[in-house]
Design a protein around this motif. Sequence first.
Motif, PDB file in Angstrom:
ATOM      1  N   GLY A   1      49.677  78.559  19.464  1.00 27.19           N
ATOM      2  CA  GLY A   1      50.920  78.534  20.211  1.00 27.19           C
ATOM      3  C   GLY A   1      51.156  79.709  21.134  1.00 27.19           C
ATOM      4  N   HIS A   2      50.158  80.532  21.345  1.00 29.73           N
ATOM      5  CA  HIS A   2      50.279  81.676  22.257  1.00 29.73           C
ATOM      6  C   HIS A   2      49.891  81.218  23.663  1.00 29.73           C
ATOM      7  N   LEU A   3      50.783  80.463  24.275  1.00 33.33           N
ATOM      8  CA  LEU A   3      50.445  79.778  25.516  1.00 33.33           C
ATOM      9  C   LEU A   3      50.213  80.727  26.680  1.00 33.33           C
ATOM     10  N   GLY A   4      51.055  81.728  26.835  1.00 37.68           N
ATOM     11  CA  GLY A   4      50.884  82.669  27.939  1.00 37.68           C
ATOM     12  C   GLY A   4      49.563  83.401  27.864  1.00 37.68           C
ATOM     13  N   GLU A   5      49.222  83.855  26.661  1.00 36.33           N
ATOM     14  CA  GLU A   5      47.966  84.576  26.483  1.00 36.33           C
ATOM     15  C   GLU A   5      46.773  83.659  26.695  1.00 36.33           C
ATOM     16  N   SER A   6      46.892  82.425  26.192  1.00 29.50           N
ATOM     17  CA  SER A   6      45.824  81.455  26.363  1.00 29.50           C
ATOM     18  C   SER A   6      45.599  81.158  27.842  1.00 29.50           C
ATOM     19  N   LEU A   7      46.675  80.969  28.572  1.00 31.98           N
ATOM     20  CA  LEU A   7      46.584  80.710  30.005  1.00 31.98           C
ATOM     21  C   LEU A   7      45.871  81.858  30.723  1.00 31.98           C
ATOM     22  N   ALA A   8      46.210  83.081  30.360  1.00 30.71           N
ATOM     23  CA  ALA A   8      45.582  84.248  30.985  1.00 30.71           C
ATOM     24  C   ALA A   8      44.080  84.286  30.714  1.00 30.71           C
ATOM     25  N   VAL A   9      43.674  83.916  29.512  1.00 32.74           N
ATOM     26  CA  VAL A   9      42.243  83.925  29.172  1.00 32.74           C
ATOM     27  C   VAL A   9      41.500  82.856  29.979  1.00 32.74           C
ATOM     28  N   PHE A  10      42.054  81.650  30.042  1.00 31.50           N
ATOM     29  CA  PHE A  10      41.385  80.597  30.811  1.00 31.50           C
ATOM     30  C   PHE A  10      41.345  80.952  32.297  1.00 31.50           C
ATOM     31  N   ASP A  11      42.416  81.575  32.801  1.00 30.02           N
ATOM     32  CA  ASP A  11      42.404  82.040  34.189  1.00 30.02           C
ATOM     33  C   ASP A  11      41.279  83.044  34.418  1.00 30.02           C
ATOM     34  N   GLN A  12      41.068  83.917  33.451  1.00 29.58           N
ATOM     35  CA  GLN A  12      40.012  84.929  33.564  1.00 29.58           C
ATOM     36  C   GLN A  12      38.638  84.265  33.659  1.00 29.58           C
ATOM     37  N   VAL A  13      38.399  83.245  32.846  1.00 33.29           N
ATOM     38  CA  VAL A  13      37.128  82.521  32.916  1.00 33.29           C
ATOM     39  C   VAL A  13      36.973  81.876  34.294  1.00 33.29           C
ATOM     40  N   LEU A  14      38.066  81.299  34.798  1.00 30.82           N
ATOM     41  CA  LEU A  14      38.000  80.570  36.059  1.00 30.82           C
ATOM     42  C   LEU A  14      37.865  81.484  37.277  1.00 30.82           C
ATOM     43  N   VAL A  15      38.225  82.748  37.140  1.00 30.66           N
ATOM     44  CA  VAL A  15      37.977  83.699  38.223  1.00 30.66           C
ATOM     45  C   VAL A  15      36.469  83.833  38.429  1.00 30.66           C
ATOM     46  N   ARG A  16      35.737  83.863  37.344  1.00 28.02           N
ATOM     47  CA  ARG A  16      34.280  84.006  37.420  1.00 28.02           C
ATOM     48  C   ARG A  16      33.584  82.711  37.805  1.00 28.02           C
ATOM     49  N   ASP A  17      34.117  81.584  37.302  1.00 24.24           N
ATOM     50  CA  ASP A  17      33.504  80.277  37.558  1.00 24.24           C
ATOM     51  C   ASP A  17      34.620  79.253  37.746  1.00 24.24           C
ATOM     52  N   PRO A  18      35.065  79.060  38.986  1.00 24.63           N
ATOM     53  CA  PRO A  18      36.220  78.193  39.253  1.00 24.63           C
ATOM     54  C   PRO A  18      36.041  76.733  38.854  1.00 24.63           C
ATOM     55  N   ALA A  19      34.832  76.305  38.613  1.00 24.94           N
ATOM     56  CA  ALA A  19      34.586  74.912  38.241  1.00 24.94           C
ATOM     57  C   ALA A  19      34.202  74.761  36.777  1.00 24.94           C
ATOM     58  N   GLN A  20      34.427  75.778  35.954  1.00 23.49           N
ATOM     59  CA  GLN A  20      34.044  75.716  34.531  1.00 23.49           C
ATOM     60  C   GLN A  20      34.860  74.615  33.844  1.00 23.49           C
ATOM     61  N   PRO A  21      34.213  73.508  33.445  1.00 21.38           N
ATOM     62  CA  PRO A  21      34.950  72.344  32.958  1.00 21.38           C
ATOM     63  C   PRO A  21      35.810  72.607  31.718  1.00 21.38           C
ATOM     64  N   ALA A  22      35.290  73.320  30.740  1.00 20.31           N
ATOM     65  CA  ALA A  22      36.064  73.553  29.510  1.00 20.31           C
ATOM     66  C   ALA A  22      37.299  74.405  29.799  1.00 20.31           C
ATOM     67  N   ALA A  23      37.153  75.414  30.656  1.00 23.65           N
ATOM     68  CA  ALA A  23      38.295  76.258  30.991  1.00 23.65           C
ATOM     69  C   ALA A  23      39.338  75.466  31.768  1.00 23.65           C
ATOM     70  N   LEU A  24      38.897  74.628  32.700  1.00 22.35           N
ATOM     71  CA  LEU A  24      39.836  73.782  33.447  1.00 22.35           C
ATOM     72  C   LEU A  24      40.562  72.820  32.517  1.00 22.35           C
ATOM     73  N   PHE A  25      39.804  72.189  31.625  1.00 25.43           N
ATOM     74  CA  PHE A  25      40.419  71.221  30.711  1.00 25.43           C
ATOM     75  C   PHE A  25      41.478  71.889  29.839  1.00 25.43           C
ATOM     76  N   HIS A  26      41.100  72.987  29.197  1.00 23.21           N
ATOM     77  CA  HIS A  26      42.026  73.650  28.279  1.00 23.21           C
ATOM     78  C   HIS A  26      43.190  74.316  29.004  1.00 23.21           C
ATOM     79  N   ARG A  27      42.930  74.844  30.210  1.00 20.81           N
ATOM     80  CA  ARG A  27      44.052  75.379  30.976  1.00 20.81           C
ATOM     81  C   ARG A  27      45.024  74.254  31.303  1.00 20.81           C
ATOM     82  N   GLY A  28      44.499  73.075  31.585  1.00 24.95           N
ATOM     83  CA  GLY A  28      45.367  71.920  31.808  1.00 24.95           C
ATOM     84  C   GLY A  28      46.236  71.609  30.598  1.00 24.95           C
TER      85      GLY A  28
END
Length: 93
Positions: free
Chosen positions: A15-42
């Motif tokens: 339930g730590h949504l803000g922190e989770s969002l920040a982590v997925f954003d960090q992954v996507l900075v490095r790889d904007p098309a990373q499917p798992a990060a996009l899915f979970h950020r969604g």
Amino acid sequence: DEVLLALGRSLLETGHLGESLAVFDQVLVRDPAQPAALFHRGVVLAKLRRYDEALADWEAVGRTDPESPLGTMSRRHARSARQLAALFAARAG
């Protein structure tokens, strides 16, 4: 990125949504098309009722990885997000 993805999923599950969002954003900075990060950020964005942004992430997964399990789940989640967005828009109007 696997460690960050695991961390983001763990934060999401607890339930730590803000922190989770920040982590997925960090992954996507490095790889904007990373499917798992996009899915979970969604998923995080949908939980925050940011359906348009969630929908964009899930549609991106569906375009880049349509045959994978994440692509299938993304299409299902996108369909649900469209329905919820319409429901909330109708209530607000």
